[in-house]
Design a protein around this motif. Structure first.
Motif, mmCIF file in Angstrom:
data_model
loop_
_atom_site.group_PDB
_atom_site.id
_atom_site.type_symbol
_atom_site.label_atom_id
_atom_site.label_comp_id
_atom_site.label_asym_id
_atom_site.label_seq_id
_atom_site.Cartn_x
_atom_site.Cartn_y
_atom_site.Cartn_z
ATOM 1 N N HIS A 37 0.869 -1.175 0.000
ATOM 2 C CA HIS A 37 0.000 0.000 0.000
ATOM 3 C C HIS A 37 0.910 1.230 0.000
ATOM 4 N N LEU A 38 0.821 2.035 -1.066
ATOM 5 C CA LEU A 38 1.711 3.182 -1.238
ATOM 6 C C LEU A 38 1.117 4.439 -0.620
ATOM 7 N N MET A 39 1.957 5.459 -0.449
ATOM 8 C CA MET A 39 1.530 6.734 0.138
ATOM 9 C C MET A 39 0.389 7.375 -0.631
ATOM 10 N N GLY A 40 0.374 7.243 -1.935
ATOM 11 C CA GLY A 40 -0.650 7.852 -2.761
ATOM 12 C C GLY A 40 -1.979 7.126 -2.723
ATOM 13 N N GLY A 41 -2.074 6.031 -1.975
ATOM 14 C CA GLY A 41 -3.316 5.291 -1.869
ATOM 15 C C GLY A 41 -3.424 4.110 -2.817
ATOM 16 N N GLU A 42 -2.451 3.934 -3.673
ATOM 17 C CA GLU A 42 -2.476 2.843 -4.641
ATOM 18 C C GLU A 42 -2.015 1.542 -3.987
ATOM 19 N N ASP A 43 -2.616 0.421 -4.392
ATOM 20 C CA ASP A 43 -2.176 -0.899 -3.961
ATOM 21 C C ASP A 43 -1.463 -1.580 -5.118
ATOM 22 N N VAL A 44 -0.274 -2.125 -4.831
ATOM 23 C CA VAL A 44 0.503 -2.844 -5.826
ATOM 24 C C VAL A 44 0.590 -4.288 -5.366
ATOM 25 N N SER A 45 0.222 -5.215 -6.245
ATOM 26 C CA SER A 45 0.213 -6.631 -5.904
ATOM 27 C C SER A 45 1.294 -7.368 -6.687
ATOM 28 N N VAL A 46 2.080 -8.203 -5.974
ATOM 29 C CA VAL A 46 3.152 -8.979 -6.576
ATOM 30 C C VAL A 46 3.016 -10.412 -6.080
ATOM 31 N N ILE A 47 3.133 -11.372 -6.989
ATOM 32 C CA ILE A 47 3.152 -12.780 -6.611
ATOM 33 C C ILE A 47 4.598 -13.243 -6.680
ATOM 34 N N SER A 48 5.121 -13.742 -5.560
ATOM 35 C CA SER A 48 6.532 -14.077 -5.473
ATOM 36 C C SER A 48 6.743 -15.511 -5.002
ATOM 37 N N GLY A 49 7.749 -16.159 -5.558
ATOM 38 C CA GLY A 49 8.154 -17.493 -5.135
ATOM 39 C C GLY A 49 9.525 -17.482 -4.502
ATOM 40 N N ASP A 50 9.945 -16.327 -3.995
ATOM 41 C CA ASP A 50 11.283 -16.179 -3.433
ATOM 42 C C ASP A 50 11.408 -16.636 -1.982
ATOM 43 N N PHE A 51 10.313 -16.875 -1.310
ATOM 44 C CA PHE A 51 10.352 -17.161 0.120
ATOM 45 C C PHE A 51 9.694 -18.501 0.414
ATOM 46 N N ASP A 52 10.097 -19.114 1.543
ATOM 47 C CA ASP A 52 9.533 -20.393 1.957
ATOM 48 C C ASP A 52 8.188 -20.234 2.657
ATOM 49 N N GLY A 53 7.911 -19.062 3.191
ATOM 50 C CA GLY A 53 6.658 -18.843 3.893
ATOM 51 C C GLY A 53 6.452 -17.389 4.226
ATOM 52 N N GLU A 54 5.308 -17.101 4.836
ATOM 53 C CA GLU A 54 4.952 -15.730 5.199
ATOM 54 C C GLU A 54 5.930 -15.091 6.182
ATOM 55 N N PRO A 55 6.367 -15.795 7.234
ATOM 56 C CA PRO A 55 7.293 -15.152 8.184
ATOM 57 C C PRO A 55 8.609 -14.710 7.549
ATOM 58 N N GLU A 56 9.144 -15.515 6.634
ATOM 59 C CA GLU A 56 10.388 -15.130 5.963
ATOM 60 C C GLU A 56 10.199 -13.909 5.068
ATOM 61 N N ALA A 57 9.066 -13.838 4.378
ATOM 62 C CA ALA A 57 8.792 -12.692 3.514
ATOM 63 C C ALA A 57 8.626 -11.419 4.341
ATOM 64 N N VAL A 58 7.885 -11.502 5.437
ATOM 65 C CA VAL A 58 7.687 -10.337 6.301
ATOM 66 C C VAL A 58 9.024 -9.887 6.893
ATOM 67 N N ALA A 59 9.861 -10.840 7.303
ATOM 68 C CA ALA A 59 11.171 -10.491 7.861
ATOM 69 C C ALA A 59 12.062 -9.814 6.815
ATOM 70 N N ALA A 60 12.027 -10.290 5.571
ATOM 71 C CA ALA A 60 12.836 -9.682 4.508
ATOM 72 C C ALA A 60 12.353 -8.265 4.193
#
Length: 111
Positions: A37-60
């Protein structure tokens, strides 16, 4: 002749007395939906296979925000495109981020 299974690797654990541990060579990465969610109010969605799970993605993401640097995703799709590309995301204008395995308003973790 003895062969190790193709999916396993033995790694030195660094413990005394020659302790070895067995782990998978290639972790099973899951496709995560990361919504910024950007400052201007826009939402950008990305689908990624770089992480093993949600906790690793949030930590990165949190580490990149703390260090004031961009987030680099190697295997990502922007806004449900068919092609998988590398994406560099400048986190300077990101207000919040949501990471989830499903694309719904209730799922995921916030920063």
């Amino acid at each position: 002749m003895w062969r190790a299974a193709a999916y396993s690797v033995r790694r030195w654990a660094g413990a005394p007395y020659g302790f070895w541990r067995k782990e998978t060579a290639v972790p099973e990465n899951v496709a995560l939906i990361i919504r910024f969610h950007l400052m201007g109010g826009e939402d950008v969605s990305v689908i990624s296979g770089d992480f093993d799970g949600e906790p690793e993605a949030v930590a990165a993401i949190a580490r990149a925000v703390d260090e004031r640097r961009s987030l680099v995703l190697i295997r990502a799709r922007y806004d449900r495109e068919a092609d998988v590309n590398g994406i560099v995301i400048n986190l300077a204008n990101v207000v919040s981020a949501r990471v989830s395995k499903t694309d719904s308003a209730e799922a995921g973790q916030y920063l």
